[in-house]
Enzyme design. Structure first.
Site, PDB file in Angstrom:
ATOM      1  N   GLU A  22       0.822  -1.229   0.000  1.00  0.00           N
ATOM      2  CA  GLU A  22       0.000   0.000   0.000  1.00  0.00           C
ATOM      3  C   GLU A  22       0.851   1.272   0.000  1.00  0.00           C
ATOM      4  OE1 GLU A  22      -3.280  -0.023   2.820  1.00  0.00           O
ATOM      5  OE2 GLU A  22      -3.419   2.153   2.725  1.00  0.00           O
ATOM      6  N   HIS A  46      -1.661  10.346  -0.403  1.00  0.00           N
ATOM      7  CA  HIS A  46      -1.676   9.183  -1.295  1.00  0.00           C
ATOM      8  C   HIS A  46      -1.362   9.569  -2.745  1.00  0.00           C
ATOM      9  CE1 HIS A  46      -3.608   6.720   1.742  1.00  0.00           C
ATOM     10  NE2 HIS A  46      -3.627   5.711   0.912  1.00  0.00           N
ATOM     11  N   LYS A  65      -7.682  -1.040  11.290  1.00  0.00           N
ATOM     12  CA  LYS A  65      -6.997  -1.377  10.022  1.00  0.00           C
ATOM     13  C   LYS A  65      -5.784  -0.461   9.854  1.00  0.00           C
ATOM     14  CE  LYS A  65      -6.159  -1.374   5.438  1.00  0.00           C
ATOM     15  NZ  LYS A  65      -5.273  -0.470   4.696  1.00  0.00           N
ATOM     16  N   ASP A  95       3.523 -14.901  11.567  1.00  0.00           N
ATOM     17  CA  ASP A  95       2.160 -15.305  11.228  1.00  0.00           C
ATOM     18  C   ASP A  95       1.229 -14.119  11.517  1.00  0.00           C
ATOM     19  OD1 ASP A  95      -0.366 -16.379  11.138  1.00  0.00           O
ATOM     20  OD2 ASP A  95       0.119 -18.154  12.336  1.00  0.00           O
TER      21      ASP A  95
HETATM   22  C1  MEV Z   1      -5.983   3.345   5.107  1.00  0.00           C
HETATM   23  O1  MEV Z   1      -5.184   2.250   4.709  1.00  0.00           O
HETATM   24  C2  MEV Z   1      -6.018   3.463   6.613  1.00  0.00           C
HETATM   25  C3  MEV Z   1      -6.928   4.549   7.187  1.00  0.00           C
HETATM   26  O2  MEV Z   1      -8.245   4.370   6.684  1.00  0.00           O
HETATM   27  C4  MEV Z   1      -6.889   4.403   8.683  1.00  0.00           C
HETATM   28  C5  MEV Z   1      -7.886   5.264   9.427  1.00  0.00           C
HETATM   29  O3  MEV Z   1      -8.926   5.609   8.862  1.00  0.00           O
HETATM   30  O4  MEV Z   1      -7.616   5.529  10.603  1.00  0.00           O
HETATM   31  C6  MEV Z   1      -6.474   5.914   6.762  1.00  0.00           C
END
Ligand code: MEV
Length: 438
Positions: free
Chosen positions: A85, A375, A262, A278
């Site tokens: 990513e 990004h 995430k 793992d």
């Molecule tokens: C993107 O890979 C991760 C985010 O969505 C995390 C978040 O929203 O805190 C930017």
């Protein structure tokens, strides 16, 4: 680290690949063999893959990069991250610089033991089973430590306790689950806890007359948690309060908590992958822990008081540092060496620290400019490549796409394809005109 990493970190992202290697060599984060390995494209034989998995046909290669600027518990680190990513490494490095300059990042492991489970799916007499466990607990622990976990005992660990639970089944009967708690010292302990459970099943069946149905470790290791803490000083009130609000959002709303977590795992998984760990086990443990109060919650928490922003990560983060891919994969061995990992809990503390840093970076971006800006540079590069631009066309197309983005506030592959088509048409026209004028 033996060299001045303050200088090592300066301008690292602007360096050419050969210069990056040189910096890492100077910082003793890599040696010439490591550099040779990456320059030649990584593993060149199929045999290692055959050692790892069945029916292997090759390798799936991910990019690996290094996050810079990290100072964790007062020690400088170069963090290897294997990830596909865009922006993760840039955001981690940028946020780590902020923390290095305005605060501190500390970690600890709370609790010692990991958990193994022995299931008796339909217990006949739970009261009798309980009595058997109570009467034999010490004897069984001693036997397990002598017969199965002697190595752990020599290092100060081993089986510590047994704990019996009952669970109501949908058919009204009872299930019994015996938890075995084992201190794996500085190892991950998966093999030894599984062996301990398999060994204990026999005396347990013999003494109680019950039938053991399965035995396996649990990934919800709430008995051994890793904590990371960031304290930042002189934080602008507007930003500090916005980050606290973002944290509350993730603490209270499972939809937001999933995305927040995430983002934390954006910092953790790439290290797990780079070190051959793992990551599914860690993910399972973290998500289960996030549900410990019956509702999915954030595994991080941020609070702002009078200029000071404080953030915490707390979750199980069980990793290994010996055996398997970690010991055999050349890139994993290099990643471990780069961070000078001394033990499993050391690696888990680094992962927690980078996860919390990544979370801070995301929250800062989300509560200010948004994440698109960060990004976009690499995204535009990827779009240019996706549209089929060659090396000469790509920089021009990227500039054009930046203008499209500024005007439309969004950009897609079809914009890139269209812009490239126009660029080529203009070039053809110019060439045509030039030839007709000669
Ligand atoms: C993107 O890979 C991760 C985010 O969505 C995390 C978040 O929203 O805190 C930017």
């Amino acid at each position: 680290m033996e060299v001045d990493l303050e200088n090592f970190f300066k301008g690292f992202s602007k360096l050419k690949l050969s210069q990056r290697y040189q910096r890492l060599l100077d910082a003793k984060a890599m040696d010439s063999e490591d550099v040779g390995f990456f320059k030649s494209g990584g593993i060149d034989s199929i045999e290692l893959a055959d050692h790892f998995i069945e029916n292997s046909i090759g390798y799936f290669q991910l990019p690996i990069g290094v996050a810079t600027n990290f100072r964790i518990d007062g020690v400088d680190y170069v963090i290897p991250m294997a990830v596909e990513e865009t922006s993760i490494i840039a955001a981690a490095s940028k946020t780590a610089r902020w923390i290095r300059e305005a605060g501190e990042l500390t970690t600890e492991v709370i609790g010692n033991t990991i958990i193994g489970q022995i299931q008796i799916a339909q217990v006949q007499d739970f009261a009798n089973l309980k009595k058997c466990v109570e009467q034999n607990e010490q004897k069984w622990i001693e036997e397990l430590n002598r017969e199965v976990a002697a190595g752990m005992v020599r290092r100060g660990g081993g089986v510590k306790s047994l704990f019996l639970r009952s669970i109501e089944r949908p058919d009204g009967k009872l299930m019994a689950v015996l938890h075995v708690q084992l201190d794996p010292c500085d190892a991950m302990g998966a093999n030894v806890i599984n062996q301990v459970c398999e060994y204990l099943a026999h005396p347990l069946e013999e003494v109680s007359g019950e039938t053991v149905t399965m035995k396996i470790l649990s990934n919800l290791v709430d008995t051994r948690l890793t904590k990371a803490k960031i304290v930042l000083k002189d934080v602008d009130a507007k930003m500090g309060e916005a980050i606290e609000e973002a944290s509350l959002f993730a603490e209270l709303d499972p939809y937001r908590a999933a995305t927040n977590n995430k983002g934390v795992l954006n910092g953790i998984d790439p290290i797990l992958i780079a070190t051959g760990n793992d990551w599914r086990a860690v993910e399972a443990g973290i998500h289960a822990f996030a549900c410990r109060e019956g509702r999915y919650q954030s595994i991080t928490r941020w609070r702002y008081r009078e200029g000071v922003l404080t953030g915490e990560f707390l979750a199980p983060l069980i990793v290994g540092t010996v055996g398997g891919v970690t010991s055999l994969h050349p890139a994993a061995k290099m990643a471990m060496k780069m961070m000078r990992i001394e033990s499993a809990s050391h690696l888990s503390r680094i992962c927690a620290a980078v996860g919390l840093t990544q979370n801070l970076g995301a929250l800062r971006a989300l509560t200010t400019v948004g994440i698109i800006e960060g990004h976009m540079k690499l995204h535009i590069k990827n779009l240019a490549m996706g549209a089929g631009a060659n090396d000469i066309e790509s920089p021009i197309l990227q500039k054009l796409l930046e203008q499209v983005l500024a005007a439309k506030k969004r950009i897609s592959l079809s914009d890139a394809t269209m812009a490239l088509k126009k660029m080529r048409a203009v070039k053809e026209n110019v060439q045509h005109q030039a030839t007709s004028e000669i």
